[in-house]
Scaffold this active site. Structure first.
Site, mmCIF file in Angstrom:
data_model
loop_
_atom_site.group_PDB
_atom_site.id
_atom_site.type_symbol
_atom_site.label_atom_id
_atom_site.label_comp_id
_atom_site.label_asym_id
_atom_site.label_seq_id
_atom_site.Cartn_x
_atom_site.Cartn_y
_atom_site.Cartn_z
ATOM 1 N N ASP A 129 0.828 -1.201 0.000
ATOM 2 C CA ASP A 129 0.000 0.000 0.000
ATOM 3 C C ASP A 129 0.865 1.255 0.000
ATOM 4 O OD1 ASP A 129 -2.189 -1.628 0.144
ATOM 5 O OD2 ASP A 129 -2.658 -1.198 2.238
ATOM 6 N N ALA A 130 0.425 2.270 -0.725
ATOM 7 C CA ALA A 130 1.165 3.531 -0.751
ATOM 8 C C ALA A 130 1.338 4.103 0.647
ATOM 9 C CB ALA A 130 0.450 4.545 -1.647
#
Length: 270
Positions: A129-130
């Site tokens: 995930d960013a």
């Protein structure tokens, strides 16, 4: 400003000239957007990024520009190279950095920054995930990417994360197996240290599967969302306190065990 430009050139000209004529954008902004991966064209039947502003285009060539000035203005944090193994490399991805880019650009992605730093082709092996940080593998040829990706899909990769969650959580290899999007999902949670002052708990999470937002959704499902989880919990100044801490696998490329561990931990403040 956010706009999409889709044109087919009718005369031989450079890419930047064609896009300038089709839009009200200054050439310098177009060049910047192209360098940051926001322009696309077909090359040998495959849709790829076109970065060279002075590329001469023949009549009938179609190009697309996905221009988002807010995204293009972002300054990415620099990932840390942990080890370069030749056919693949190991990185510590900072919070906020994408695993890979989108059609709107890739200058804020690990793949692009790794490509620039190593001057080598880069292929996605797995995602993080960013909002999360931590260990990621990047392959440098197609076969290496396929071999390493198989480790993840076949569950032959040991993946351990550390997360700081809200509340006081006591767990010892506690299994969470709530399905995610109708698919089997298994996480194992163990308490590392509780902090009564901030009412948070540092936990270790080992996952057997890799569903989208699996750790975030599983921890939220038991009433302990990760600190800073803006989707399943609440925003926090510190951001999402989730770190991919440890990767272990038998390397199919170099035929030896590989182990990587970060020494950091999510901060205690929320």
């Amino acid at each position: 400003m956010r706009k999409q430009i889709d044109i087919t050139v009718n005369a031989t000209q450079t890419a930047v000239d064609a896009l300038a004529q089709a839009s009200d954008l200054p050439k310098q902004r177009i060049k910047d957007a192209m360098a940051k991966g926001a322009c696309w064209w077909l090359q040998k039947g495959k849709r790829v990024r076109l970065r060279k502003a002075k590329r001469e285009l023949k009549p009938g060539t179609r190009i697309e520009l996905f221009y988002d000035d807010a995204l293009l203005a972002r300054e990415p944090e620099t990932p840390t190279l942990i080890e370069d193994k030749g056919r693949y490399s190991v990185w510590n991805k900072p919070h906020g950095l994408l695993s890979q880019g989108s059609q709107w650009g890739d200058h804020c992605s690990l793949l692009r920054l790794a490509e620039i730093q190593l001057n080598r082709s880069c292929f996605l092996v797995h995602r993080l995930d960013a909002d999360a940080a931590g260990l990621m593998l990047v392959a440098h040829d197609g076969r290496a990417a396929a071999a390493l990706s198989t480790l993840f899909s076949s569950r032959a990769m040991t993946k351990i994360y550390w997360a700081r969650v809200t509340g006081q959580l006591t767990a010892q290899d506690t299994k969470i197996d709530a399905p995610i999007d109708g698919k089997a999902s298994v996480s194992h949670v163990t308490t590392i240290k509780a902090d009564s002052e901030t009412n948070t708990t540092l936990v270790e999470v080992k996952i057997d599967t890799g569903r989208k937002h699996q750790i975030r959704r599983h921890l939220a499902s038991i009433g302990h969302p990760i600190v800073g989880d803006r989707i399943y919990g609440a925003k926090a100044p510190s951001g999402l306190q989730l770190v991919a801490k440890h990767l272990a696998f038998d390397c199919p490329l170099q035929k030896h065990p590989a182990r990587y561990t970060l020494e950091c931990e999510p901060p205690a403040n929320n």
